[in-house]
Design an enzyme around this catalytic site. Structure first.
Site, PDB file in Angstrom:
ATOM      1  N   LYS A   1       0.856  -1.197   0.000  1.00  0.00           N
ATOM      2  CA  LYS A   1       0.000   0.000   0.000  1.00  0.00           C
ATOM      3  C   LYS A   1       0.891   1.245   0.000  1.00  0.00           C
ATOM      4  O   LYS A   1       1.919   1.271   0.683  1.00  0.00           O
ATOM      5  CB  LYS A   1      -0.897  -0.038   1.232  1.00  0.00           C
ATOM      6  CG  LYS A   1      -1.938   1.060   1.306  1.00  0.00           C
ATOM      7  CD  LYS A   1      -2.822   0.862   2.543  1.00  0.00           C
ATOM      8  CE  LYS A   1      -3.890   1.929   2.690  1.00  0.00           C
ATOM      9  NZ  LYS A   1      -4.740   1.723   3.866  1.00  0.00           N
TER      10      LYS A   1
ATOM     11  N   SER B   1      -9.537   1.770   3.118  1.00  0.00           N
ATOM     12  CA  SER B   1      -8.721   2.503   2.188  1.00  0.00           C
ATOM     13  C   SER B   1      -7.694   1.653   1.439  1.00  0.00           C
ATOM     14  O   SER B   1      -7.104   2.145   0.473  1.00  0.00           O
ATOM     15  CB  SER B   1      -7.995   3.624   2.937  1.00  0.00           C
ATOM     16  OG  SER B   1      -7.142   3.107   3.921  1.00  0.00           O
TER      17      SER B   1
ATOM     18  N   SER C   1      -9.555  -0.661   7.332  1.00  0.00           N
ATOM     19  CA  SER C   1      -9.053  -0.529   5.960  1.00  0.00           C
ATOM     20  C   SER C   1      -8.328  -1.723   5.368  1.00  0.00           C
ATOM     21  O   SER C   1      -8.060  -1.728   4.163  1.00  0.00           O
ATOM     22  CB  SER C   1      -8.131   0.686   5.864  1.00  0.00           C
ATOM     23  OG  SER C   1      -8.896   1.850   5.781  1.00  0.00           O
TER      24      SER C   1
HETATM   25  N1  GLN Z   1     -12.699   4.139   6.869  1.00  0.00           N
HETATM   26  C1  GLN Z   1     -11.980   4.654   8.005  1.00  0.00           C
HETATM   27  C2  GLN Z   1     -11.581   6.087   7.783  1.00  0.00           C
HETATM   28  O1  GLN Z   1     -11.925   6.626   6.771  1.00  0.00           O
HETATM   29  C3  GLN Z   1     -10.815   3.809   8.310  1.00  0.00           C
HETATM   30  C4  GLN Z   1      -9.745   4.014   7.368  1.00  0.00           C
HETATM   31  C5  GLN Z   1      -8.583   3.147   7.700  1.00  0.00           C
HETATM   32  O2  GLN Z   1      -8.724   2.136   8.365  1.00  0.00           O
HETATM   33  N2  GLN Z   1      -7.412   3.617   7.283  1.00  0.00           N
HETATM   34  O3  GLN Z   1     -10.939   6.674   8.637  1.00  0.00           O
END
Ligand code: GLN
Length: 490
Positions: free
Chosen positions: A78, A153, A177
């Protein structure tokens, strides 16, 4: 099934027996990327030249009988995880030209184990989002249905693995994410216990909840990647002292008399019939394998998502503060004075990052610190205590990974609150720092994958992986791969 769609443990056998070479495997992966990535958009940066050099070295070592687990295995990372000499953008324009001078510990450990880093995958800018639509470069599409999101994400990592454009990947998980995109793309994703995998080199979003975790085709592969990247690290002050275990060796199928908890309050929130069916289907399989399934109560868990977003915004506002064009990140030079320069530079960030900075800064200021930030911290402790009590009675807990299967692109991107609901079942594990594994456990009528999570006690990845593996072996569901029409673009 294509070679690159096979699990790592299968490819490991082929490489070690000499049936294939690392060069052949890396060639196949890049051919697959050429075929599918114009449509899927999983990658921001490819590492082709270095990958082929690494493959040559791996083939030399394989010839000499080197038995390292990941020798010659192509892995994607990532793009918020630092890679030495390889651009790391966080899908932001602010870090467009950032080339780290060091590897994140997890990446260094992958390389030490012989893995080949093939490229950097797309994400919501800084990891802020649940659909990968908040990337400042492009949206990634779900290989199961190109009109849908891959989740986020870590959507690029999930889509790459699902499409056979990587054999495994690293993601990061702050509120879900790794797990939610894994569920949307029909793969396995593990958020380890906080402190088990070093965060050194992971560009922080909300550091008290950020984790690096593996994204793979099956549970065995997740165990293999985890045992490679886990362990104490002096570079990360929050790293635990636990030595990694041989998680792969712990994958026996025996889960007799193991107690599995079903958290009542959160399960009441499940509206989607197919999600519910998948969850109870998994509970039934575990019961048929000898586990005892029972209800448990997590009284504060329904506030988890609100608590998470408040705390995450506060931490994000401080993590991103140094990206001002002076201390870190790109600078917009066309500005008449310093304040304008700061504002234009910070203006490079996308809408969601700005929203979090504003919300977080407000919640930490003046009276709101007490009424919002400190209150949320207290709530976090209550949520953590609920989980600890439930996990006293039960060895693991089951929850859906997401409230629905993958949704269409554009559906939630302008409705942040709807988007935030994506983390209703995942954020509890981040608030408490406990391990949580998402694995495929069914398909909707339309053929989209669904995921269920197994949550466990801190540092008890062994039980979590064991239960996941037992389910994988015990259910009748054959591993499916998405059917992508290759070579066409829409
Ligand atoms: N969806 C969550 C956010 O937007 C978690 C994102 C993540 O785990 N990086 O913060």
């Amino acid at each position: 099934m294509q070679l690159t769609e096979k699990p790592i443990h299968y490819l490991r056998e082929l490489l070690h027996s000499g049936e294939i070479t690392a060069k052949q495997l890396v060639t196949s992966v890049f051919e697959r990327i050429d075929e599918v990535d114009a449509q899927v958009g999983a990658y921001i940066t490819l590492n082709k030249e270095e990958a082929f050099k690494a493959a040559e070295r791996a083939d030399e070592m394989l010839k000499q009988g080197d038995a390292r687990d990941l020798l010659g295995i192509p892995i994607a990372v990532k793009d918020n995880i630092s890679t030495k000499g390889l651009r790391t953008t966080c899908a932001s324009k602010v870090l467009e030209n950032y080339v780290p001078a060091f590897d994140a510990t997890a990446v260094a450990k992958l390389k030490e184990a012989g893995a080949i880093i093939i490229g950097k995958t797309n994400l919501d800018e800084f990891g802020l989002g649940s659909s990968t639509e908040n990337s400042m470069y492009k949206a990634t599409r779900n290989p199961w249905d190109l009109s849908r999101v891959p989740g986020g994400s870590s959507g690029g990592s999930a889509a790459a693995v699902a499409a056979g454009a990587a054999c495994g990947a690293l993601g990061s998980d702050t509120g879900g994410s790794v797990r939610q995109p894994a569920a949307f793309c029909g793969i396995v994703g593990l958020k380890p216990t906080y402190g088990l995998v070093s965060r050194y080199g992971l560009i922080p979003a909300a550091p008290s909840m950020d984790h690096i975790g593996p994204m793979t085709h099956d549970v065995r592969d997740a165990a293999i990647l985890l045992q490679t990247i886990a362990g104490p690290d002096g570079q990360d002050p929050t790293s635990g002292r636990m030595q990694p275990e041989n998680y792969e060796a712990a994958l026996t199928e025996d889960i007799k008399s193991l107690v599995v908890g079903m958290p009542a309050e959160l399960i009441e929130e499940v509206e989607d019939a197919e999600v519910k069916e998948a969850l109870f289907g998994m509970a039934n399989v575990l019961e048929s394998l000898g586990a005892t399934v029972r209800k448990v109560s997590l009284p504060h868990s329904k506030f988890a998502v609100a608590c998470f977003y408040l705390l995450a915004a506060c931490e994000v506002s401080s993590s991103l503060a140094s990206l001002d064009g002076v201390r870190l990140g790109s600078r917009v030079f066309e500005a008449e004075d310093t304040v304008t320069m700061f504002s234009k530079t910070r203006g490079l960030m996308g809408k969601e990052a700005k929203r979090r900075i504003l919300v977080g800064t407000a919640a930490l200021s003046g009276q709101y610190r007490k009424t919002h930030y400190e209150r949320a911290q207290k709530l976090r402790t209550l949520i953590k205590t609920d989980l600890a009590e439930a996990l006293d009675e039960c060895c693991v807990l089951l929850l859906p990974t997401a409230p629905s299967a993958a949704f269409p692109l554009g559906h939630k991107v302008d409705d942040p609150v709807a988007m935030y609901q994506s983390d209703v079942f995942t954020s509890v594990a981040n608030l408490a720092g406990i391990p949580a594994l998402s694995l495929p456990c069914g398909y909707t009528k339309e053929g989209l994958p669904l995921g269920v999570q197994i949550l466990g006690r801190p540092f008890d990845e062994v039980s979590v992986l064991k239960v996941g593996h037992a389910f994988e072996q015990g259910c009748s569901m054959a591993a499916r791969r998405p059917k992508l029409e290759v070579g066409t673009s829409d």
